[in-house]
Motif scaffolding. Sequence first.
Motif, PDB file in Angstrom:
ATOM      1  N   PRO A   1     -43.877  28.464 -12.104  1.00 50.75           N
ATOM      2  CA  PRO A   1     -44.596  29.500 -11.349  1.00 50.75           C
ATOM      3  C   PRO A   1     -45.813  30.080 -12.081  1.00 50.75           C
ATOM      4  O   PRO A   1     -46.856  30.259 -11.485  1.00 50.75           O
ATOM      5  CB  PRO A   1     -43.528  30.569 -11.111  1.00 50.75           C
ATOM      6  N   GLY A   2     -45.709  30.325 -13.353  1.00 52.78           N
ATOM      7  CA  GLY A   2     -46.833  30.921 -14.079  1.00 52.78           C
ATOM      8  C   GLY A   2     -48.025  29.987 -14.235  1.00 52.78           C
ATOM      9  O   GLY A   2     -49.098  30.401 -14.673  1.00 52.78           O
ATOM     10  N   GLU A   3     -47.832  28.737 -13.874  1.00 55.31           N
ATOM     11  CA  GLU A   3     -48.913  27.766 -14.088  1.00 55.31           C
ATOM     12  C   GLU A   3     -49.903  27.664 -12.932  1.00 55.31           C
ATOM     13  O   GLU A   3     -50.896  26.957 -13.038  1.00 55.31           O
ATOM     14  CB  GLU A   3     -48.306  26.383 -14.386  1.00 55.31           C
ATOM     15  N   LEU A   4     -49.627  28.376 -11.851  1.00 53.50           N
ATOM     16  CA  LEU A   4     -50.569  28.348 -10.725  1.00 53.50           C
ATOM     17  C   LEU A   4     -51.501  29.545 -10.835  1.00 53.50           C
ATOM     18  O   LEU A   4     -51.055  30.683 -10.917  1.00 53.50           O
ATOM     19  CB  LEU A   4     -49.808  28.385  -9.388  1.00 53.50           C
ATOM     20  N   GLU A   5     -52.809  29.266 -10.834  1.00 56.35           N
ATOM     21  CA  GLU A   5     -53.750  30.358 -11.089  1.00 56.35           C
ATOM     22  C   GLU A   5     -54.351  30.994  -9.831  1.00 56.35           C
ATOM     23  O   GLU A   5     -54.667  32.171  -9.835  1.00 56.35           O
ATOM     24  CB  GLU A   5     -54.866  29.865 -12.005  1.00 56.35           C
ATOM     25  N   ALA A   6     -54.566  30.209  -8.797  1.00 58.96           N
ATOM     26  CA  ALA A   6     -55.202  30.796  -7.608  1.00 58.96           C
ATOM     27  C   ALA A   6     -54.740  30.119  -6.335  1.00 58.96           C
ATOM     28  O   ALA A   6     -54.507  28.921  -6.301  1.00 58.96           O
ATOM     29  CB  ALA A   6     -56.716  30.671  -7.712  1.00 58.96           C
ATOM     30  N   VAL A   7     -54.636  30.938  -5.291  1.00 60.31           N
ATOM     31  CA  VAL A   7     -54.299  30.398  -3.969  1.00 60.31           C
ATOM     32  C   VAL A   7     -55.456  30.715  -3.026  1.00 60.31           C
ATOM     33  O   VAL A   7     -55.877  31.867  -2.894  1.00 60.31           O
ATOM     34  CB  VAL A   7     -52.994  31.020  -3.418  1.00 60.31           C
ATOM     35  N   LEU A   8     -55.965  29.671  -2.409  1.00 64.75           N
ATOM     36  CA  LEU A   8     -57.032  29.829  -1.426  1.00 64.75           C
ATOM     37  C   LEU A   8     -56.417  29.576  -0.049  1.00 64.75           C
ATOM     38  O   LEU A   8     -55.895  28.485   0.214  1.00 64.75           O
ATOM     39  CB  LEU A   8     -58.147  28.806  -1.714  1.00 64.75           C
TER      40      LEU A   8
ATOM     41  N   GLY B   1     -58.318  34.245  -2.406  1.00 65.74           N
ATOM     42  CA  GLY B   1     -59.442  34.238  -1.474  1.00 65.74           C
ATOM     43  C   GLY B   1     -59.105  33.498  -0.198  1.00 65.74           C
ATOM     44  O   GLY B   1     -58.046  32.874  -0.075  1.00 65.74           O
ATOM     45  N   LEU B   2     -60.036  33.614   0.739  1.00 60.48           N
ATOM     46  CA  LEU B   2     -59.858  32.986   2.047  1.00 60.48           C
ATOM     47  C   LEU B   2     -61.066  32.094   2.325  1.00 60.48           C
ATOM     48  O   LEU B   2     -62.208  32.467   2.018  1.00 60.48           O
ATOM     49  CB  LEU B   2     -59.783  34.095   3.105  1.00 60.48           C
TER      50      LEU B   2
ATOM     51  N   GLY C   1     -63.075  40.109   6.468  1.00 59.44           N
ATOM     52  CA  GLY C   1     -62.784  40.376   5.051  1.00 59.44           C
ATOM     53  C   GLY C   1     -62.163  41.753   4.866  1.00 59.44           C
ATOM     54  O   GLY C   1     -61.167  41.921   4.153  1.00 59.44           O
ATOM     55  N   GLU C   2     -62.751  42.753   5.560  1.00 53.70           N
ATOM     56  CA  GLU C   2     -62.247  44.139   5.457  1.00 53.70           C
ATOM     57  C   GLU C   2     -60.825  44.252   6.006  1.00 53.70           C
ATOM     58  O   GLU C   2     -59.936  44.813   5.371  1.00 53.70           O
ATOM     59  CB  GLU C   2     -63.106  45.045   6.348  1.00 53.70           C
ATOM     60  N   LEU C   3     -60.620  43.677   7.201  1.00 52.27           N
ATOM     61  CA  LEU C   3     -59.299  43.794   7.852  1.00 52.27           C
ATOM     62  C   LEU C   3     -58.211  43.069   7.069  1.00 52.27           C
ATOM     63  O   LEU C   3     -57.046  43.438   7.126  1.00 52.27           O
ATOM     64  CB  LEU C   3     -59.363  43.219   9.274  1.00 52.27           C
ATOM     65  N   CYS C   4     -58.615  42.023   6.350  1.00 54.42           N
ATOM     66  CA  CYS C   4     -57.621  41.222   5.618  1.00 54.42           C
ATOM     67  C   CYS C   4     -57.475  41.678   4.169  1.00 54.42           C
ATOM     68  O   CYS C   4     -56.494  41.340   3.517  1.00 54.42           O
ATOM     69  CB  CYS C   4     -58.023  39.743   5.638  1.00 54.42           C
TER      70      CYS C   4
ATOM     71  N   ARG D   1     -61.117  38.507  -0.571  1.00 54.67           N
ATOM     72  CA  ARG D   1     -62.490  37.988  -0.681  1.00 54.67           C
ATOM     73  C   ARG D   1     -62.664  36.742   0.190  1.00 54.67           C
ATOM     74  O   ARG D   1     -61.771  35.915   0.308  1.00 54.67           O
ATOM     75  CB  ARG D   1     -62.835  37.672  -2.131  1.00 54.67           C
ATOM     76  N   LEU D   2     -63.827  36.653   0.828  1.00 56.41           N
ATOM     77  CA  LEU D   2     -64.170  35.419   1.541  1.00 56.41           C
ATOM     78  C   LEU D   2     -64.819  34.507   0.521  1.00 56.41           C
ATOM     79  O   LEU D   2     -65.854  34.828  -0.052  1.00 56.41           O
ATOM     80  CB  LEU D   2     -65.162  35.716   2.655  1.00 56.41           C
ATOM     81  N   ALA D   3     -64.182  33.370   0.269  1.00 56.39           N
ATOM     82  CA  ALA D   3     -64.687  32.485  -0.789  1.00 56.39           C
ATOM     83  C   ALA D   3     -65.536  31.352  -0.217  1.00 56.39           C
ATOM     84  O   ALA D   3     -66.467  30.875  -0.868  1.00 56.39           O
ATOM     85  CB  ALA D   3     -63.512  31.916  -1.573  1.00 56.39           C
ATOM     86  N   ILE D   4     -65.174  30.910   0.987  1.00 58.11           N
ATOM     87  CA  ILE D   4     -65.856  29.769   1.606  1.00 58.11           C
ATOM     88  C   ILE D   4     -65.983  30.034   3.100  1.00 58.11           C
ATOM     89  O   ILE D   4     -65.071  30.577   3.718  1.00 58.11           O
ATOM     90  CB  ILE D   4     -65.046  28.463   1.365  1.00 58.11           C
TER      91      ILE D   4
END
Length: 431
Positions: free
Chosen positions: A257-264, A327-328, A403-406, A409-412
């Motif tokens: 579990p600690g090895e995952l850095e980011a979820v998009l 991010g999303l 972005g505000e409602l969620c 950050r919007l990444a893409i």
Amino acid sequence: MKTVAVVGAQWGDEGKGKVVDLLAADADVIVRFQGGNNAAHTLVVDDEKFILRLVPAGALHAGKVCVVGNGTVVDPIALMEEVDGLKRRGRLRDDSLLKLSYDAHMVMPYHRAIDHAREARAGSRAIGTTGFGIGPAYEDKMARTGLRFDDLTDFSAFKEKLERNIRDKNLYLKTLLKAKPVNGREILEQMSKVRTRLRRYLCDTAALLHEAVKAGRRILFEGAHGAMLDIDHGTYPYVTSSNCGACAIFGGAGIAPGELEAVLGISKAYTTRVGAGPFPTEIEGKLANMLREEGAEFGSATGRPRRIGWFDAVLARHAIRLNGMWGLALTKLDVLTGIDPLRIGTGYKMRAQSYAEIPPDRRLLAKVKPIYEEMPGWREDITQARSLSDLPANARRYLERIGELCGVRLAIVSVGASREATIVIENPFLA
Ligand code: GDP
Ligand code: IMO
Ligand code: MG
């Protein structure tokens, strides 16, 4: 960041394939960790369209290691056909780059037969499955009667297990489901061919990923389906038979579990769903047909028309919370061009009660009415936009409001099906 997951934030078909293909340019290893060929991930590269079902969507970049992890259920015939198809189109030339976990479970013809027979018997209660035998294959995994790819290493033991399963399944098919039994001899012949073909790909993929993490290589995890199809957190029973979020990576790929850095998270700028089940912001009629045509909203796996609805911020927040999203990525913004006004679902109501989140009694999701906010649309073609400043002001406002409602950050932002038609605000591998 070096380890990034891409997961669906809605009911699947959000555009995960496109985003995985895009990010794969910066990754060394791309990993499928759950689901099977019920997934259909579309990639449009140099005007060529590819639909990947089991092979990770990094396969169109040369030199990337593509892993099919232990948490997947793999129809060996479908995998062989997919690999052959890619090879015919000049892709996936190097066999050493495709790694299939010894521990992945096989989807057998009897799983497909059971899936079909159950759906047919269920009538109006049918889930609307893809019919690829995914649920029955996961059932066998949990019942500890499933066949795994490691079983292929001792073919006479494999044959014995397979024959036992065929006997049991045929009994079930004939007596309970009143359906045609499967042909055991044919299956055995097929499996003997499969064995010769697939053995070259077999690998201890969890050990490979452990080494990759240790060596600081960039790993991209490719989710299938979406948060609302998750077996625990989705619209049960109208879901698929696996966990579809980042939590499934640890069980389904074998990293810690600690090895995952980011979820998009990936979400459309509106919502779609294939199959039955609740869908609060669903729209029907002329507007839905327009969006379906404009967005080519027909299932890539089964060709079924997708149901259409407005963006639902309640569901997005649910998916973001469950996945701890960094991010999303918002896809198909171009499809909304010309629609005015646009609507965003911000909450639900039922009689005097209003809900900011999914009601604790999930069954209410089929009864609530959405609370909408209206936003002005735009008319300009946005498919050539490559930065936020290229977008009309109303499109930017629409994105900002989401972005505000969620609260993420919007990444893409994606403005077309091709790899290039993308606004990359922040690339997680470079963050
Ligand atoms: P996945 O299952 O999440 O990978 O999504 P699918 O590939 O099943 O469905 C997404 C569909 O939308 C595919 O046909 C993609 O080619 C297409 N697509 C992805 N992003 C965009 C976009 O930004 N605009 C348009 N018009 N199509 C897109
Ligand atoms: P990707 O990865 C859209 C839906 C089916 C059905 C339910 C159960 O392309 O986003 P199953 O065959 O899994 O038992 O069907 O789940 N479903 C998907 N819908 N995209 C998918 O995958 C899906 N995978 C499963 O339509 O409603
Ligand atoms: Mg799909």
